[in-house]
Design a protein around this motif. Structure first.
Motif, PDB file in Angstrom:
ATOM      1  N   ILE A  38      -2.731  -0.215  -0.413  1.00 13.74           N
ATOM      2  CA  ILE A  38      -1.924  -1.103  -1.249  1.00 13.74           C
ATOM      3  C   ILE A  38      -1.239  -0.302  -2.347  1.00 13.74           C
ATOM      4  O   ILE A  38      -0.058  -0.517  -2.660  1.00 13.74           O
TER       5      ILE A  38
ATOM      6  N   SER B 122     -12.892  -1.395   2.233  1.00 12.25           N
ATOM      7  CA  SER B 122     -12.210  -2.015   1.096  1.00 12.25           C
ATOM      8  C   SER B 122     -11.538  -0.956   0.230  1.00 12.25           C
ATOM      9  O   SER B 122     -10.435  -1.160  -0.292  1.00 12.25           O
TER      10      SER B 122
ATOM     11  N   ASP C 290      -8.390  -0.106   1.925  1.00  9.91           N
ATOM     12  CA  ASP C 290      -7.384  -1.139   1.640  1.00  9.91           C
ATOM     13  C   ASP C 290      -6.719  -0.902   0.291  1.00  9.91           C
ATOM     14  O   ASP C 290      -5.497  -1.018   0.152  1.00  9.91           O
ATOM     15  N   ILE C 291      -7.528  -0.562  -0.698  1.00 12.14           N
ATOM     16  CA  ILE C 291      -7.023  -0.395  -2.063  1.00 12.14           C
ATOM     17  C   ILE C 291      -6.005   0.730  -2.132  1.00 12.14           C
ATOM     18  O   ILE C 291      -4.925   0.567  -2.715  1.00 12.14           O
TER      19      ILE C 291
ATOM     20  N   PRO D  31      -6.828  -6.093  -4.252  1.00 14.48           N
ATOM     21  CA  PRO D  31      -7.046  -6.302  -2.810  1.00 14.48           C
ATOM     22  C   PRO D  31      -7.394  -7.752  -2.509  1.00 14.48           C
ATOM     23  O   PRO D  31      -8.223  -8.360  -3.191  1.00 14.48           O
TER      24      PRO D  31
ATOM     25  N   ALA E   3      -9.534  -6.943   1.865  1.00 10.89           N
ATOM     26  CA  ALA E   3      -8.194  -7.343   2.291  1.00 10.89           C
ATOM     27  C   ALA E   3      -8.203  -8.095   3.621  1.00 10.89           C
ATOM     28  O   ALA E   3      -7.152  -8.424   4.152  1.00 10.89           O
TER      29      ALA E   3
END
Length: 865
Positions: A791, A784, A787-788, A842, A752
């Motif tokens: 989100i 990461s 980030d996932i 992402p 992201a």
């Protein structure tokens, strides 16, 4: 007080500035800074900040800034391995060299670029040339420059966290040497940064003892037989090399000798040109500092001094800040507004003015929400405002700018993003002291430009800022506990603790405090005679968890103590304190920390609900203590092996991608490759070992740690790792590429676009450098994954279907989300949440492998998980 005054110098000193050292220090220490078009400016900023400080505080009459020239020097001709361990100058630094030259000249400071030698040689030459007629202050930190120190020559590092000043007496006290001995000393101990080996096995302590008796290399060689036998062997056959190393470490005082004192005269600054340069490179902080830094020396005429001052205007008196007790009394508010906690209220700044609001915060919140002319509201901690009063939630999230969050994204290693810390760091970086909210406006402008310059604006605006109200809502809702379940579980644990306590007492032959490390150590290593492992800082034998685990099987009491500790932690950390934290409605409210980890993962505190045990009977029993409200169910959904799936995607390893696409058991597939058997023939132990390797290598596990985990020899662990990377060849290439990228850019990014700075990737310390390599891999993968799930939280919180089902997020634990939903809507909510989580993209792109999500439903967390 200037250095000249502190040292009592009666003549104007000449300042010889080791520019190359400060350039490299600035580049690696303060990496996340770019112009809005992406041009890096970190080294430029640090160098000019140091020079402006020098001009402001020292007002030097004579100075010069020295930089290394291009190409090899005479030292490379002497020794082709000289500095051969250094990688090429990073391109982001190369891009700044010409702007640095321009910037130095714009401040009126003479610039000298060495040719065929190093900047240090020029500095040494000029120090030797001028020291008989006036004081010489070498501005630098390179250890080679210590050989220049003399009665009239000082080594000064104003750029360090704590200023360092070394004179002749200080050098002798610090090293026990004279400066003339320094090249000889360096030749013996070597210099890893310049790839000078030195005498193998002779370190600084041994060398200092030798030079205390024999002051030169020649004297040591002449008296070689007087050395201890072990030391003699180390010097034997090394003398040609040692004398070569001395030539390499000795600065050449025959360079740059054509420079005269008049060539080093500091010129008056052309303020307009200097300001234009700083604006060109968007160095706003330095632009504000420039007026105070223009050198005005007594030799200049009064008219010239007045004309220079008039370029910037006279300093203004401290403003009187109007105070208002009602939001309606504030003048018309428009544009950008800053809010900062003040001693007696809230500091409010807008339209170039600052006010103190002393009324009810909720009235100010309502006023701000209703004022349509406000486009942006700046605050140090937006979530704290949300928690302080729900009225702040009436302001749309896109209108907020969170200073702490911006600072975190720019440098996630700082750890402290409070307003106090932000204001202190602003002062350290040369931002003038301002009234609080006005300072917040300045910091926001600077942070917004920097976020845009390094490509972090989208992460801030589209992910992290919108996440703030989601987290605030989750904190407000909390999670319900079952007090009876807690009480029953506590009674069982206490009963077992009592039994284990008596077992330990029986072995000890009497009662003692099992929780006392000292008393437990006396039992294990005194009474029982077990072999002690590591020691504490206080020097006593350690009884840490790691030490006890290594002693497992040596005596039956060890297993008893380990079990005792596990249950004692359960009792003291969860079973006793958590019910006391629950409110009257039996709900516990944690705090989600958005700025706590360098990888971007959320953490939880007060209390920490992310560390609730999950594995084994105890974990399930613990989670049964958390329950849904009457008429509701808990829905738990978690990503399956999310980090390995991210690794498959970012590495593009065909084996991993194929395995996840086919929905195979990744650990069995990996075990089959490692042990050269079919997946069907993989034993439980083989699968367990493969799982350890799969997850361990994500976190940078080395062969020693792997050997401990697998209970194999070090060589066997190395063979496992070698086989792993040979079978999954794309992984090794990916790891190498991540490390190379980190070395080139000084940071790594997640899917992201989140950044983590890794200045230690260039460290001379192998341990720090290895740690930075592990952090690079871990950040790309774990960051990461963070980030996932963030989100997914945003999508779930905004999902109309979940809203219609009255299903709400209440907890996030690493890869798991917990919803509370009405009983008759729980199944639909679970399926919808799983769909949302599995469809996350992402960075706007789907992963090359499916995001698998498992979910469960239950009356309590244990049933749902």
């Amino acid at each position: 007080m200037s250095l000249k005054e502190r040292l009592g110098l009666d003549k104007e000193p000449v300042y010889l500035i080791d520019g190359s050292a400060f350039i490299f220090r600035g580049f690696y220490a303060f990496q996340n800074m770019q112009r809005s078009d992406g041009l890096p400016t970190n080294a430029l900023f640090i160098v000019l900040r140091i020079l402006l400080k020098l001009l402001r505080e020292e007002q030097p009459a004579y100075a010069a800034f020295f930089m290394d020239g291009k190409g090899p020097t005479f030292r490379h001709a002497l020794y082709d391995q000289y500095k051969a361990n250094r990688s090429a100058t990073p391109e982001p630094l190369v891009q700044q060299l010409d702007p640095i030259r321009r910037g130095v000249r714009s401040l009126g400071i003479p610039l000298e670029v060495s040719d065929g030698c190093e900047a240090d040689d020029c500095i040494a030459s000029l120090a030797a040339k001028f020291k008989s007629e006036r004081p010489v202050i070498i501005v630098g930190a390179d250890k080679d420059l210590k050989q220049c120190i003399d009665d009239n020559v000082y080594l000064w590092d104003p750029g360090a966290k704590q200023e360092k000043l070394l004179d002749l007496a200080g050098f002798t006290e610090e090293t026990g040497l004279s400066p003339s001995q320094w090249p000889d000393f360096q030749a013996v101990i070597g210099d890893s940064s310049d790839n000078i080996p030195g005498v193998p096995g002779v370190g600084p302590k041994t060398a200092a003892q030798i030079f205390a008796e024999f002051p030169t290399l020649e004297a040591i060689q002449e008296n070689e037989k007087a050395l201890k036998p072990g030391v003699q062997k180390k010097f034997a056959g090394q003398w040609d090399n040692i004398y070569l190393y001395r030539r390499l470490t000795t600065l050449d005082t025959g360079r740059c000798t054509s420079l005269a004192l008049k060539d080093m005269t500091v010129q008056s600054v052309d303020a307009d040109n200097a300001a234009a340069f700083l604006r060109e490179f968007e160095l706003r902080t330095l632009l504000r500092e420039l007026p105070q830094s223009v050198p005005v020396r007594p030799a200049r005429s009064g008219a010239a001094a007045m004309q220079q001052a008039s370029l910037f205007g006279e300093p203004q008196a401290a403003p009187q800040i109007p105070s208002f007790s009602s939001a309606d009394q504030l003048p018309a508010v428009s544009g950008t507004v800053a809010l900062v906690p003040a001693e007696k209220g809230i500091a409010v700044a807008f339209n170039g003015n600052e006010y103190l609001y002393t009324g009810k915060p909720e009235d100010l919140a309502a006023h701000m929400a209703q004022t349509g002319a406000i486009s942006r509201i700046i605050a140090p901690d937006v979530k704290a405002l949300y928690r302080s009063h729900t009225s702040w939630r009436a302001i749309e999230v896109h209108r907020w700018f969170d200073l702490g969050l911006a600072a975190y994204l720019l440098n996630p290693e700082e750890r402290d993003y409070s307003w106090t810390s932000l204001a202190r760091r602003a002062e350290e970086f040369g931002i003038d002291a301002q009234t609080p909210a006005t300072l917040a406006l300045t910091l926001a402008q600077d942070a917004a430009a920097r976020l845009e310059g390094v490509g972090l604006s989208a992460l801030m605006e589209e992910l992290e800022m919108p996440l703030i109200p989601v987290l605030a809502d989750m904190e407000l809702r909390g999670i319900r506990i079952n007090r009876a379940e807690f009480s029953g579980f506590l009674a069982e644990v206490q009963k077992e603790l009592d039994r284990l306590t008596q077992e330990v007492y029986a072995v000890a032959g009497g009662q003692f405090n099992i929780r006392s490390s000292q008393q437990l150590g006396e039992l294990l290593f005194g009474t029982l005679g077990l072999k002690a492992g590591s020691k504490t800082k206080g020097g006593q034998a350690s009884t840490s968890q790691a030490v006890l685990e290594k002693l497992a099987g040596k005596h039956p009491v060890i297993d008893t103590i380990l079990e005792y500790r596990k249950l004692e932690k359960l009792r003291s950390t969860y079973l006793e304190p958590l019910p006391r934290l629950a409110q009257e409605n039996d709900r516990i409210h944690t705090t989600f920390n958005q700025l706590a980890t360098a990888t971007g993962r959320l953490s939880s505190s007060q209390p920490n609900l992310q560390n609730i045990p999950v594995r084994g009977p105890m974990g399930q029993r613990m989670r049964r203590c958390f329950t849904a409200a009457p008429g509701n169910k808990l829905v738990a959904a978690d990503y399956s092996q999310i980090e390995l799936r991210v690794l498959a995607h970012v590495s593009a390893d065909p084996t991993l991608i194929e395995s996840f696409t086919r929905n195979e058991d990744i650990h069995s597939r990996t075990a089959g490759l490692l042990y050269d058997v079919t997946a069907a023939d993989v034993t439980p132990d083989q699968r367990r070992n493969a799982k350890t390797i799969n997850f361990g290598l994500i976190y940078g596990m080395g062969p020693q740690k792997l050997a401990q985990e697998l209970k194999v020899t070090l060589n066997e662990a190395k063979e496992f790792i070698e086989r792993y990377f040979s079978k999954l060849s794309h992984l090794k290439e990916f790891y190498d590429n991540v490390e190379q990228s980190a070395r080139e850019h000084g940071f790594v990014t997640t899917l992201a676009g989140r950044r983590r700075l890794l200045p230690e990737i260039h460290s001379d310390n192998n341990q720090l450098r290895s740690q930075a390599r592990r952090q690079a891999i871990n950040t790309v993968v774990q960051g990461s994954a963070a980030d996932i799930i963030k989100i997914a939280m945003l999508k779930a919180a905004a999902d109309e279907t979940l809203q219609q089902l009255n299903a709400a997020l209440i907890l996030q634990v690493h890869d798991e989300l917990l919803l509370e939903a009405p009983q008759d809507a729980a199944e639909a909510a679970a399926k919808r949440l799983a769909d949302i989580m599995s469809s996350v993209r992402p960075g706007g792109a789907a992963l090359d492998v499916p995001l698998a999500v498992d979910y469960g439903i239950g009356d309590n967390w244990g049933q749902a998980h």
